[in-house]
Design a protein around this motif. Structure first.
Motif, short mmCIF file in Angstrom:
data_model
loop_
_atom_site.label_atom_id
_atom_site.label_comp_id
_atom_site.label_asym_id
_atom_site.label_seq_id
_atom_site.Cartn_x
_atom_site.Cartn_y
_atom_site.Cartn_z
N ALA A 47 0.84 -1.19 0.00
CA ALA A 47 0.00 0.00 0.00
C ALA A 47 0.88 1.24 0.00
CB ALA A 47 -0.92 0.00 1.22
N PRO A 48 0.81 2.08 -1.04
CA PRO A 48 1.68 3.26 -1.09
C PRO A 48 1.28 4.29 -0.05
CG PRO A 48 0.11 3.32 -2.89
CD PRO A 48 -0.08 2.00 -2.21
N LEU A 49 2.29 4.94 0.51
CA LEU A 49 2.06 6.00 1.49
C LEU A 49 2.58 7.33 0.96
CD1 LEU A 49 1.17 6.88 4.32
CD2 LEU A 49 3.44 6.19 5.17
N ALA A 50 3.80 7.33 0.40
CA ALA A 50 4.38 8.57 -0.10
C ALA A 50 5.58 8.24 -0.96
CB ALA A 50 4.78 9.49 1.05
N VAL A 51 5.99 9.19 -1.75
CA VAL A 51 7.22 9.08 -2.52
C VAL A 51 7.77 10.47 -2.77
CG1 VAL A 51 6.07 9.11 -4.79
CG2 VAL A 51 8.31 8.06 -4.55
N LEU A 52 9.08 10.59 -2.66
CA LEU A 52 9.78 11.81 -3.03
C LEU A 52 10.59 11.46 -4.26
CD1 LEU A 52 9.98 14.68 -1.83
CD2 LEU A 52 12.11 14.00 -0.73
N LEU A 53 10.36 12.17 -5.36
CA LEU A 53 10.93 11.73 -6.62
C LEU A 53 11.31 12.91 -7.49
CD1 LEU A 53 8.05 10.36 -8.91
CD2 LEU A 53 7.75 12.06 -7.13
N GLY A 54 12.14 12.63 -8.48
CA GLY A 54 12.50 13.65 -9.46
C GLY A 54 13.95 13.54 -9.88
N THR A 64 1.83 12.05 -1.86
CA THR A 64 1.41 11.31 -0.66
C THR A 64 0.01 10.72 -0.86
OG1 THR A 64 0.40 13.22 0.42
CG2 THR A 64 2.76 12.86 0.80
N VAL A 65 -0.31 9.76 0.01
CA VAL A 65 -1.66 9.19 0.10
C VAL A 65 -2.14 9.46 1.52
CG1 VAL A 65 -3.08 7.14 -0.17
CG2 VAL A 65 -1.02 7.38 -1.53
N PRO A 66 -3.00 10.44 1.73
CA PRO A 66 -3.39 10.76 3.11
C PRO A 66 -4.14 9.64 3.82
CG PRO A 66 -4.69 12.02 1.52
CD PRO A 66 -3.61 11.36 0.76
N GLN A 67 -4.79 8.76 3.06
CA GLN A 67 -5.46 7.59 3.66
C GLN A 67 -5.12 6.38 2.78
OE1 GLN A 67 -6.32 5.03 5.37
NE2 GLN A 67 -7.60 6.38 6.65
N PRO A 68 -4.08 5.61 3.16
CA PRO A 68 -3.62 4.49 2.30
C PRO A 68 -4.65 3.39 2.09
CG PRO A 68 -1.97 5.06 3.96
CD PRO A 68 -3.21 5.78 4.33
N LEU A 69 -5.68 3.31 2.93
CA LEU A 69 -6.68 2.25 2.77
C LEU A 69 -7.74 2.61 1.74
CD1 LEU A 69 -7.20 1.21 6.51
CD2 LEU A 69 -5.61 0.29 4.82
N ASP A 70 -7.74 3.85 1.25
CA ASP A 70 -8.72 4.30 0.27
C ASP A 70 -8.20 3.95 -1.13
OD1 ASP A 70 -10.11 6.01 -1.66
OD2 ASP A 70 -10.97 6.99 0.09
N ARG A 71 -8.91 3.07 -1.85
CA ARG A 71 -8.46 2.63 -3.17
C ARG A 71 -8.39 3.79 -4.16
NH1 ARG A 71 -8.77 -2.77 -4.92
NH2 ARG A 71 -9.21 -4.27 -3.26
N ASP A 266 -9.35 11.67 8.44
CA ASP A 266 -10.59 10.92 8.27
C ASP A 266 -11.78 11.65 8.87
OD1 ASP A 266 -9.25 8.90 6.94
OD2 ASP A 266 -8.99 7.66 8.74
N ALA A 267 -11.56 12.26 10.03
CA ALA A 267 -12.66 13.00 10.67
C ALA A 267 -13.08 14.20 9.83
CB ALA A 267 -12.23 13.46 12.07
N ALA A 268 -12.11 14.89 9.24
CA ALA A 268 -12.44 16.04 8.39
C ALA A 268 -13.19 15.59 7.14
CB ALA A 268 -11.16 16.77 8.01
N ARG A 269 -12.81 14.45 6.54
CA ARG A 269 -13.54 13.93 5.38
C ARG A 269 -14.96 13.52 5.75
NH1 ARG A 269 -10.59 9.32 2.17
NH2 ARG A 269 -12.24 9.81 0.67
N ALA A 270 -15.10 12.90 6.92
CA ALA A 270 -16.44 12.49 7.36
C ALA A 270 -17.34 13.70 7.58
CB ALA A 270 -16.34 11.65 8.63
#
Length: 504
Positions: A47-54, A64-71, A266-270
């Motif tokens: 499950a991706p969380l973040a990457v710094l690239l370039g 970044t993925v602020p919620q890694p469980l969200d497909r 998650d609380a802010a999204r809800a």
């Protein structure tokens, strides 16, 4: 671990700084590499969380993925990775070299000239460690078969259009990373450990910060002190001073900082508060950026250290193999071929294994020929010897219709090769595939007399430069200096059903 590597590690412990294991660089370094520092979420494989690239050392791009469980968020993240990475991967496909080769028609026997394209260069991805290679491979495996919204039957959770293409490229470069000597996807810790020996274990060398602390300790400091600080030093919040290079994160960071931040997101999204959700996502970005940025600088520091070494003579040849691999994959993608299969059939798997075995033999041979330190390991093991030519005696083989030169070369050496009279040796650095036979051995005086058997031309007298002169330094190995070809494998349709072929 070889004896030479063990001695180098002991010397590193005594001196407090890493010791060189190579005099040349054994891997290709691109003039414009693409660096990726990926992170995966704890508790869910791949499950991706973040990457710094370039490619810009001063201005990396953070995703970044602020919620890694969200497909949906995960595939949106991978689509953004594709937007950054695919233009780089595809940019090498246009500049090509045209190479000609003669091809014989199997039916008519006529020879024709075939022109093939070879890309003039190929991409090079750099990740901090082998864990990054494995994670990119998981990304490729999970995305190259994904259905997109453009497919006739997209199914649930359709991926953005370029995600499957990204998966195919990630699968290719991660597969290529398993080929010995390849530099298309370069794990930095493994590459640095090949060129320097530290005073710690091989397992501890997997920590990029500790490895760099040994290779380039602070002025006036010792490697073990700097490495211990890199591994265990923490600030007043209990966070590591030198974050791990991923793809896993520090458990204390997860529990004390990241998990609460994701809960607030998650609380802010809800609550369906867009402004607050954006603020919470930016908070996660700041946390992950602070963890990734030190590793980003460490990767570039490691590349700088590798660039201080001149490239080995055979590095360009191995990079050409990477270029052929890149060109072939470019052509398969352009032709619209399907993605790589989930599992290889029996013949393909056997061919892949045979290729990797050949490449490992090839890399070992070429590194020994390029690097005196690599050859020294074979000399210590009794598989090679080096010394000074003290005498050359002309001699001939008169058993045939015309005499053939078979000069006797006497070498003084301090090495103790495992070679008996009549045994075969191969001259390194001389004519290609030049063989010699041991005629006489004087162990007390350190003298070996060898008869050269080939590589001297077809004339009665040897060609200039094919026979060493007195006073010249020479090196002979007890192993062949070219890898042998493996036995041919049958075509898939001719493979027995017991090995995955068609049923009979």
């Amino acid at each position: 671990m070889s004896l030479l590597s063990t001695l180098a590690r002991l010397q590193a412990v005594r001196s407090g700084v890493a010791q060189p294991l190579a005099t040349v660089r054994h891997r290709h370094l691109s003039e414009r590499p693409f660096v990726l520092v990926p992170l995966a979420a704890a508790g869910e494989t791949g499950a991706p969380l973040a990457v710094l690239l370039g490619q810009d050392r001063q201005h990396p791009r953070l995703l970044t993925v602020p919620q890694p469980l969200d497909r949906d968020l995960r595939f949106a993240f991978l689509a953004r990775v594709g937007d950054e990475l695919l233009p780089y991967l595809e940019s090498f496909g246009g500049d090509v070299e045209l190479l000609e080769r003669s091809v014989k028609d199997p039916e008519s026997g006529e020879k024709t000239v075939e022109v093939r394209e070879l890309c003039a260069d190929a991409p090079q991805l750099v990740v901090p460690n082998p864990g990054g290679v494995e994670l990119l491979g998981l990304f490729g495996r999970s995305t190259r078969f994904r259905r997109t919204a453009e497919d006739p039957d997209p199914g649930p959770y359709p991926a953005p259009a370029r995600v499957p293409l990204l998966g195919r490229w990630l699968t290719h470069v991660s597969d290529r990373a398993n080929v010995p000597g390849s530099s298309m996807l370069l794990p930095l810790t493994t590459t640095l450990a090949r060129h320097w020996a530290t005073g710690q274990s091989s397992l501890e060398d997997a920590h990029l910060g500790a490895l760099l602390a040994w290779i380039s300790p602070p002025e006036g400091g010792r490697g073990e002190e700097a490495a211990l600080r890199a591994e265990n030093g923490r600030d007043e919040r209990g966070q590591l001073l030198v974050p791990p290079a991923g793809p896993a994160t520090d458990p204390d960071f997860d529990s004390l900082l990241l998990a609460p931040a994701i809960t607030r997101y998650d609380a802010a999204r809800a609550a369906q508060d867009e402004r607050l959700t954006q603020a919470r996502a930016e908070e996660i970005d700041a946390l992950l950026g602070a963890v990734l940025l030190p590793v980003w600088h460490q990767v570039w520091q490691g590349l700088d250290l590798l660039r201080t070494l001149p490239p080995g003579a055979h590095v360009a040849d191995r990079w050409e193999s990477d270029r052929w691999s890149y060109t072939g994959h470019r052509d398969r993608v352009a032709a619209g071929e399907p993605p790589q299969p989930l599992h290889d059939d029996a013949v393909t798997a056997a061919r892949r294994l045979a290729q990797r075995e050949r490449e490992q033999v090839r890399v070992d041979l070429e590194e020994a020929l390029d690097d005196p330190l690599a050859m020294a390991e074979h000399r210590l093991a009794g598989q090679a010897f080096a010394g000074e030519v003290v005498e050359v005696q002309p001699a001939y083989d008169t058993s045939g219709r015309s005499p053939k030169p078979r000069p006797l070369v006497t070498v003084r050496t301090e090495d103790r090769p495992h070679l008996d009279p009549g045994g075969e040796a191969h001259r390194a650095g001389g004519p290609a595939s030049q063989k010699a036979q041991l005629v006489e051995l004087d162990a007390e005086a350190g003298l070996l007399t060898l008869r050269l058997l080939n590589g001297m031309g077809r004339k009665k007298e040897p060609e200039p430069g094919t026979v060493p002169e007195p006073g010249e330094q020479v090196c002979f190995t007890l192993f062949e200096l070219a890898p042998r070809q493996s036995a041919p494998l049958p075509d898939p349709e001719d493979t027995p059903w017991t090995h995955g072929g068609p049923p009979k």
